[in-house]
Design a protein around this motif. Sequence first.
Motif, PDB file in Angstrom:
ATOM      1  N   LYS A 271       1.291  -1.093  -0.309  1.00 17.39           N
ATOM      2  CA  LYS A 271      -0.140  -0.133  -0.348  1.00 17.39           C
ATOM      3  C   LYS A 271       0.355   1.243  -0.172  1.00 17.39           C
ATOM      4  CE  LYS A 271      -4.042  -1.611   1.054  1.00 17.39           C
ATOM      5  NZ  LYS A 271      -5.604  -1.743   0.135  1.00 17.39           N
ATOM      6  N   LEU A 272       2.474   1.155   0.618  1.00 17.62           N
ATOM      7  CA  LEU A 272       3.034   2.375   0.508  1.00 17.62           C
ATOM      8  C   LEU A 272       3.536   2.611  -0.857  1.00 17.62           C
ATOM      9  CD1 LEU A 272       5.040   1.621   4.244  1.00 17.62           C
ATOM     10  CD2 LEU A 272       2.833   3.599   3.410  1.00 17.62           C
ATOM     11  N   THR A 273       4.020   2.266  -1.488  1.00 13.38           N
ATOM     12  CA  THR A 273       3.803   2.684  -2.996  1.00 13.38           C
ATOM     13  C   THR A 273       3.134   2.396  -3.693  1.00 13.38           C
ATOM     14  OG1 THR A 273       4.703   0.198  -2.772  1.00 13.38           O
ATOM     15  CG2 THR A 273       6.243   1.432  -2.308  1.00 13.38           C
ATOM     16  N   ASP A 274       1.854   1.838  -3.552  1.00  9.73           N
ATOM     17  CA  ASP A 274       0.881   1.680  -4.667  1.00  9.73           C
ATOM     18  C   ASP A 274       0.408   2.992  -4.465  1.00  9.73           C
ATOM     19  OD1 ASP A 274      -1.259   0.615  -6.399  1.00  9.73           O
ATOM     20  OD2 ASP A 274      -2.552  -0.150  -4.724  1.00  9.73           O
ATOM     21  N   PRO A 275       0.575   3.296  -6.219  1.00 11.66           N
ATOM     22  CA  PRO A 275      -0.042   4.823  -6.808  1.00 11.66           C
ATOM     23  C   PRO A 275      -1.710   5.298  -6.487  1.00 11.66           C
ATOM     24  CG  PRO A 275       0.984   3.771  -8.839  1.00 11.66           C
ATOM     25  CD  PRO A 275       1.007   2.428  -7.581  1.00 11.66           C
ATOM     26  N   GLU A 276      -2.289   4.169  -6.475  1.00 10.00           N
ATOM     27  CA  GLU A 276      -3.633   4.280  -6.766  1.00 10.00           C
ATOM     28  C   GLU A 276      -4.289   4.727  -5.244  1.00 10.00           C
ATOM     29  OE1 GLU A 276      -6.598   0.945  -7.611  1.00 10.00           O
ATOM     30  OE2 GLU A 276      -5.620   1.250  -9.573  1.00 10.00           O
ATOM     31  N   SER A 277      -3.090   4.158  -4.298  1.00  8.59           N
ATOM     32  CA  SER A 277      -3.708   4.491  -2.578  1.00  8.59           C
ATOM     33  C   SER A 277      -2.781   5.924  -2.039  1.00  8.59           C
ATOM     34  CB  SER A 277      -3.899   3.191  -1.766  1.00  8.59           C
ATOM     35  OG  SER A 277      -2.681   2.474  -2.062  1.00  8.59           O
ATOM     36  N   LYS A 278      -2.383   6.266  -2.545  1.00  7.46           N
ATOM     37  CA  LYS A 278      -1.237   6.930  -2.743  1.00  7.46           C
ATOM     38  C   LYS A 278      -1.561   8.416  -1.729  1.00  7.46           C
ATOM     39  CE  LYS A 278       2.393  10.424  -5.062  1.00  7.46           C
ATOM     40  NZ  LYS A 278       1.728  11.667  -4.141  1.00  7.46           N
ATOM     41  N   ASP A 279      -0.936   8.524  -0.604  1.00  9.15           N
ATOM     42  CA  ASP A 279      -1.603   9.432   0.576  1.00  9.15           C
ATOM     43  C   ASP A 279      -3.039   9.138   0.504  1.00  9.15           C
ATOM     44  OD1 ASP A 279       0.517  11.371  -0.010  1.00  9.15           O
ATOM     45  OD2 ASP A 279      -1.260  11.990  -1.823  1.00  9.15           O
ATOM     46  N   GLU A 280      -3.442   7.902   0.610  1.00  6.55           N
ATOM     47  CA  GLU A 280      -4.558   7.475   1.928  1.00  6.55           C
ATOM     48  C   GLU A 280      -3.606   7.114   3.343  1.00  6.55           C
ATOM     49  OE1 GLU A 280      -7.496   4.457  -0.349  1.00  6.55           O
ATOM     50  OE2 GLU A 280      -7.619   6.140  -2.174  1.00  6.55           O
ATOM     51  N   PRO A 281      -4.770   6.759   4.129  1.00  2.33           N
ATOM     52  CA  PRO A 281      -4.182   6.241   5.145  1.00  2.33           C
ATOM     53  C   PRO A 281      -4.337   5.024   5.186  1.00  2.33           C
ATOM     54  CG  PRO A 281      -6.416   7.384   5.433  1.00  2.33           C
ATOM     55  CD  PRO A 281      -5.692   7.254   4.037  1.00  2.33           C
ATOM     56  N   ILE A 282      -3.815   4.764   6.014  1.00  3.14           N
ATOM     57  CA  ILE A 282      -3.639   2.666   6.287  1.00  3.14           C
ATOM     58  C   ILE A 282      -3.713   2.540   7.093  1.00  3.14           C
ATOM     59  CG2 ILE A 282      -2.200   1.075   6.170  1.00  3.14           C
ATOM     60  CD1 ILE A 282      -0.154   2.786   3.545  1.00  3.14           C
TER      61      ILE A 282
ATOM     62  N   GLY B 100       9.250   4.919   7.135  1.00  2.00           N
ATOM     63  CA  GLY B 100       9.399   6.106   7.303  1.00  2.00           C
ATOM     64  C   GLY B 100       8.534   6.878   7.408  1.00  2.00           C
ATOM     65  N   GLU B 101       9.490   8.185   7.958  1.00  4.74           N
ATOM     66  CA  GLU B 101       8.133   9.540   8.088  1.00  4.74           C
ATOM     67  C   GLU B 101       6.941   9.578   7.854  1.00  4.74           C
ATOM     68  OE1 GLU B 101       8.429  11.550  10.738  1.00  4.74           O
ATOM     69  OE2 GLU B 101      10.603  11.549  11.356  1.00  4.74           O
ATOM     70  N   GLU B 102       7.765   9.696   6.154  1.00  2.00           N
ATOM     71  CA  GLU B 102       5.707   9.773   5.659  1.00  2.00           C
ATOM     72  C   GLU B 102       5.097   8.256   5.694  1.00  2.00           C
ATOM     73  OE1 GLU B 102       5.115  12.625   3.907  1.00  2.00           O
ATOM     74  OE2 GLU B 102       6.027  13.412   5.306  1.00  2.00           O
ATOM     75  N   GLY B 103       5.796   7.685   5.453  1.00  2.31           N
ATOM     76  CA  GLY B 103       4.852   6.093   5.800  1.00  2.31           C
ATOM     77  C   GLY B 103       4.402   5.722   7.187  1.00  2.31           C
ATOM     78  N   ALA B 104       4.740   6.588   7.960  1.00  3.84           N
ATOM     79  CA  ALA B 104       3.909   6.363   9.046  1.00  3.84           C
ATOM     80  C   ALA B 104       3.181   7.398   9.729  1.00  3.84           C
ATOM     81  CB  ALA B 104       5.801   6.323  10.449  1.00  3.84           C
ATOM     82  N   LYS B 105       3.536   8.221   9.097  1.00  2.81           N
ATOM     83  CA  LYS B 105       2.402   9.367   9.017  1.00  2.81           C
ATOM     84  C   LYS B 105       1.229   8.442   8.214  1.00  2.81           C
ATOM     85  CE  LYS B 105       3.955  14.068   8.684  1.00  2.81           C
ATOM     86  NZ  LYS B 105       4.245  14.438   7.534  1.00  2.81           N
ATOM     87  N   ARG B 106       0.883   7.790   7.852  1.00  2.00           N
ATOM     88  CA  ARG B 106      -0.162   7.418   6.534  1.00  2.00           C
ATOM     89  C   ARG B 106      -0.387   6.333   8.296  1.00  2.00           C
ATOM     90  NH1 ARG B 106       0.919   5.656   1.073  1.00  2.00           N
ATOM     91  NH2 ARG B 106      -1.091   4.933   1.089  1.00  2.00           N
ATOM     92  N   ILE B 107      -0.310   5.200   8.336  1.00  2.54           N
ATOM     93  CA  ILE B 107      -0.227   4.270   9.075  1.00  2.54           C
ATOM     94  C   ILE B 107      -1.463   4.902  10.185  1.00  2.54           C
ATOM     95  CG2 ILE B 107       0.035   2.101  10.595  1.00  2.54           C
ATOM     96  CD1 ILE B 107       2.624   2.064   8.634  1.00  2.54           C
ATOM     97  N   ARG B 108      -2.690   4.550   9.957  1.00  4.31           N
ATOM     98  CA  ARG B 108      -3.570   4.945  11.582  1.00  4.31           C
ATOM     99  C   ARG B 108      -4.370   3.636  12.424  1.00  4.31           C
ATOM    100  NH1 ARG B 108      -8.398   8.375   8.870  1.00  4.31           N
ATOM    101  NH2 ARG B 108      -9.296   6.419   8.195  1.00  4.31           N
ATOM    102  N   ILE B 109      -3.660   4.052  13.839  1.00  5.97           N
ATOM    103  CA  ILE B 109      -3.720   2.612  14.194  1.00  5.97           C
ATOM    104  C   ILE B 109      -4.853   3.247  15.210  1.00  5.97           C
ATOM    105  CG2 ILE B 109      -2.542   1.243  15.718  1.00  5.97           C
ATOM    106  CD1 ILE B 109      -0.013   1.548  14.988  1.00  5.97           C
TER     107      ILE B 109
END
Length: 576
Positions: A473-484, A514-523
């Motif tokens: 999901k982190l590199t998938d252009p389709e889900s870019k910037d979407e929360p995980i 990384g920073e960017e990925g961690a921001k997208r991961i919503r626990i």
Amino acid sequence: MFSPQLSSFSSFFLSATYSPVASADRHPPICENPPPFPTSAPVSRPLAMSLEAETKSFVSKFEYSDEDVNKAVKEFLRQMGEGLEKDGTSLSQIPTYVTAVPNGTEKGLYMAVDLGGTNFRVCSIQLNGDTTFNLTYTKVAIPKDLMVAKTAKELFAFLAKQVELFLVTHHGDHFERHVRRRLTVSSPDGFKDENVFRLGFTFSFPVQQVGINKGTLIRWTKGFDIPDAVGKDVCALLQTEIDKLHLPVKVAALVNDTVGTLMARSYTSPGKTGAVLGAIFGTGTNGAYVEKLSNLKKPLTGEYDNSTGDMVINTEWGSFDNQLNVLPNTSWDIELDKTSVNPGIQMYEKRVSGMFLGEILRLAILDLLKNPKVAFFKDENSSSNDWKSTTHIAPNSSIYEQWGIDTAIMSVAAADNTPELSILRQELESTLNVYSPAHDDAQAFKAIAGAVARRAARLAAVAIAAIVLQTGKLTDPESKDEPIDIGVDGSLVEHYPYFRDMITETLRVIDGVGEEGAKRIRIGVAKDGSGVGAALIALVAAGMEKNTSTADYFRELRSSAPVTLTSVMEDDAADE
Ligand code: ADP
Ligand code: MG
């Protein structure tokens, strides 16, 4: 027993505390000819300092560096891959036959039951279709004699009886209508299947699942022992007893609690995509995630719907790295494993979950207590103890018994930010019979407990990061910037202060996140996960019964009027 560590501790201790240079300026030199009776030596300051040094040394043993974390993520990915290919690997990667996750628009009334250990929960869940739900539930303790009953029938008859009581109490109208209809229809199969509640069965024991509502018990755990049930389909056992009571209930789905958590988070989290992972950090730890069917190489025996191209996998990650390629292994971890009922297995769980963290802490604390040169929970500290009483541990303190420290006290320690740690000191006294602990005793306890929990959180981040990386999901252009979205459940993650923050902090240093990925991961905590999750899986199962593909069924549910209790009752009324 812990000789390598003891020797390093004592050398640290000697150099840090007993050096005459270090103490000479504040204390008289130690008398070369000791008097024939004990006198109170002026030791409280040096010993307190020694405690600080020892504590630091203990804490350092629980450090799990960024480098360690990164190495572990790679190994986790490798072991995940192995589990997708064949059986008998450390990560079991069990297919769950659930092939889609909801998005919050699902509607309907379902039932769920949860047999997880001490209690049996029965609930009905109204999914409102707008990410909200209403849940009605009852909870009853399982009678001890039924946990070790002669036959499975005894236990499952009890469970079915609870379902009946629940229906009578909370859905009385529907129940009575059903009974009346049954009495007036010649064949018991003669009434409409839609009038039957679909029930999701959360069963938290090891099961070989072979279909969405079919799975055989591998073995009992958690104090249950009914040999007669082993090898039998637990859904069929429950259905048989439900049928004997003529209840309008069909056991539609067998649910693992991790899958329930994933489904519940998917349903309740805002946004258009579903959650990718459901994780438990309670008594044990485990996770279930959405995998591409094409990555699942080992054969699937049961029937499933392949229209979504996905399948939820129950990782059974508690046994990650049983071979200890990357897991930390202090002398206390070794000791804990050796004295456990299952040495050599569940090695990740033994470093991460609620059942074990208190025990790791206890073993470390015992070592500190055994060190005669350190004043920890001992009299010598009383001069710096503002409670003006003698510090001591009662001989019957549970600190001396296996499992004697509950992980819950670690949350108390972490949450206590009062200057004198008075809350923790009271807790030490009330739960562990440590009387009048000094401020520096509590500080040492808090520091070591914090280190054990921090290591657990960093290890939790390893599993979470590996699974997020695996989904792509982190590199998938389709889900870019979407929360995980990740759903979590369990007392540890729910109640330990900043447990989730420590996970996020660790995610930031992981390569590929990384920073960017961690921001997208919503626990997010999935409240009532087992009830809602099981209801959602029952919903998926109902779709499968209709022979509609799951993807179509979700689509249909979103666009059409749902089957709700109201409509079921209207149907009933129309038929009469
Ligand atoms: P289960 O895993 O049986 O569903 P829980 O999620 O409540 O149950 O987890 C129970 C575990 O959590 C126990 O091991 C207990 O020691 C631990 N625990 C309970 N309360 C807390 C707390 N406040 N902080 C940390 N751990 C806790
Ligand atoms: Mg639970």
